[in-house]
Every structure is written in structure tokens, then in C-alpha cells.
Scaffold this active site. Sequence first.
Site, PDB file in Angstrom:
ATOM      1  N   SER A  12       0.715  -1.571  -0.199  1.00  0.00           N
ATOM      2  CA  SER A  12       0.211  -0.800   0.498  1.00  0.00           C
ATOM      3  C   SER A  12       1.137   1.193  -0.206  1.00  0.00           C
ATOM      4  O   SER A  12       0.568   2.423  -0.811  1.00  0.00           O
ATOM      5  CB  SER A  12      -1.258  -0.005   1.389  1.00  0.00           C
ATOM      6  OG  SER A  12      -0.195   0.465   2.143  1.00  0.00           O
ATOM      7  N   HIS A  17       1.342   4.516   4.341  1.00  0.00           N
ATOM      8  CA  HIS A  17       0.693   5.615   3.529  1.00  0.00           C
ATOM      9  C   HIS A  17       0.651   6.718   3.150  1.00  0.00           C
ATOM     10  O   HIS A  17       1.044   7.045   2.100  1.00  0.00           O
ATOM     11  CB  HIS A  17      -1.170   5.585   3.412  1.00  0.00           C
ATOM     12  CG  HIS A  17      -2.124   3.892   4.041  1.00  0.00           C
ATOM     13  ND1 HIS A  17      -2.882   3.725   4.003  1.00  0.00           N
ATOM     14  CD2 HIS A  17      -1.262   2.699   3.590  1.00  0.00           C
ATOM     15  CE1 HIS A  17      -2.764   2.934   4.174  1.00  0.00           C
ATOM     16  NE2 HIS A  17      -2.074   1.820   3.578  1.00  0.00           N
TER      17      HIS A  17
END
Length: 210
Positions: free
Chosen positions: A133, A184
Amino acid sequence: MREKQMELRGRIQEMPCVIILFAAVNIIVFLLTDFMGDTQSAVFIERCGGMFPPRIYGEGQYWRLLTSCFLHYGADHLTNNMVLLCCIGSRVERLTGHWKTLAIYLLSGLCGSLLSCFTMVYRGEYAVSAGASGAVFGLIGSLLWVVIKNRGNVDGITTKGMVLMVALSLYYGFATIGVDNAGHIGGIVTGFLVTILLYRRRPRNVECQV
């Protein structure tokens, strides 16, 4: 013959070869680890190369910052990341090129892991982090800059649409338990900054033909 070679070269250039490669590597690694043990287990993921701060700053296993980007907690985790990787990454690769996409992906994943590690150490709260991610969010940040650089509209994507995507993606992370939000954020910021350095906007007539 020469025309066929040029046509073949053009098709190869348009193919998201780098994204296909990364998707394949992620899937193969998952299948291998899933065969060897429980991919839902933090202990097993840590053994396979997951990002765990004490192993990094305590034992110097810095390679975990990158290997963790190719490990996933179960099939759902893998599927979610691969769908985003293919949807966003294929656009980024077509707009920026193969080698730039390679750099954006790897640097975003690496820096996402670094920020995640620093955040855990700062808070004194350790967990085994894994997943693509950070790199995928880097591609989102990259696409955001590409859209901005192209005056707010490229491939039918607008700046407002990209900002909304970024906001919703980050919100989902903060609203969900067990998500590595630092990874992230590190990924998306890195992807944005690296693309600022590497990307050069193509002329409008060329861009429309891609």
C-alpha cells in the site's frame, strides 16, 4: 519489416510492463508464503521479512523496509492492493514511462516503510507491518502531480477528482483499525515529490495519441 518493428515497439511502450511485473511478484510471493504458513499471522509475516522496528534499528535488518512491501496479510489484503496497483499504476506508467514508474514505486514503498518505522519508534508502539500500500499510495501521489502538471485534466482525470481520491483513501485508513497510515502518508508524499523531479509534461498533441 521496419514498420512492424516500430509498431511492436510502440505496443511494448504502451504496455504497463513495470506494473505487470510488480503485480506478478506480489502475487507469486503471496502464493509462496501462503503455501509455507499462515499469512494472517504477524509472527509468520515477521519471519518472512515483514517490517518490525526492533529488527531494523536493533539488528540492522534494513532490507525489511523493502521486503515488507511484497508481503500481505491474507488474500483480501493482496486483492485490494493489486486492484489499486493495476488501476492507478497502469495510468502512471503510460503517462510517465517505465523507468520512472519503477523508481516511483520502489522509492514510495521504501519511504513509506521508513516513516512507518519512525512513527512506531516515536510512539513506542510496535507492530509487524506489511503490504504494497505504501508503494500504491505513491502511485496515487504521482498521478496527482501528473494531473496538476497537465493543467488539471489528463486522461479524463481532474485535479478535484484526484484530491477527492487522496482524501477518501486516507480517511478510509484512519477510520479502519490495523491500517498503517504512516506508511500510506510516507508513500503518497514520496510519490508526489519524486514525480515532481522526474516527470516532464508531453505536448498536448503527443499526449492525446498515447
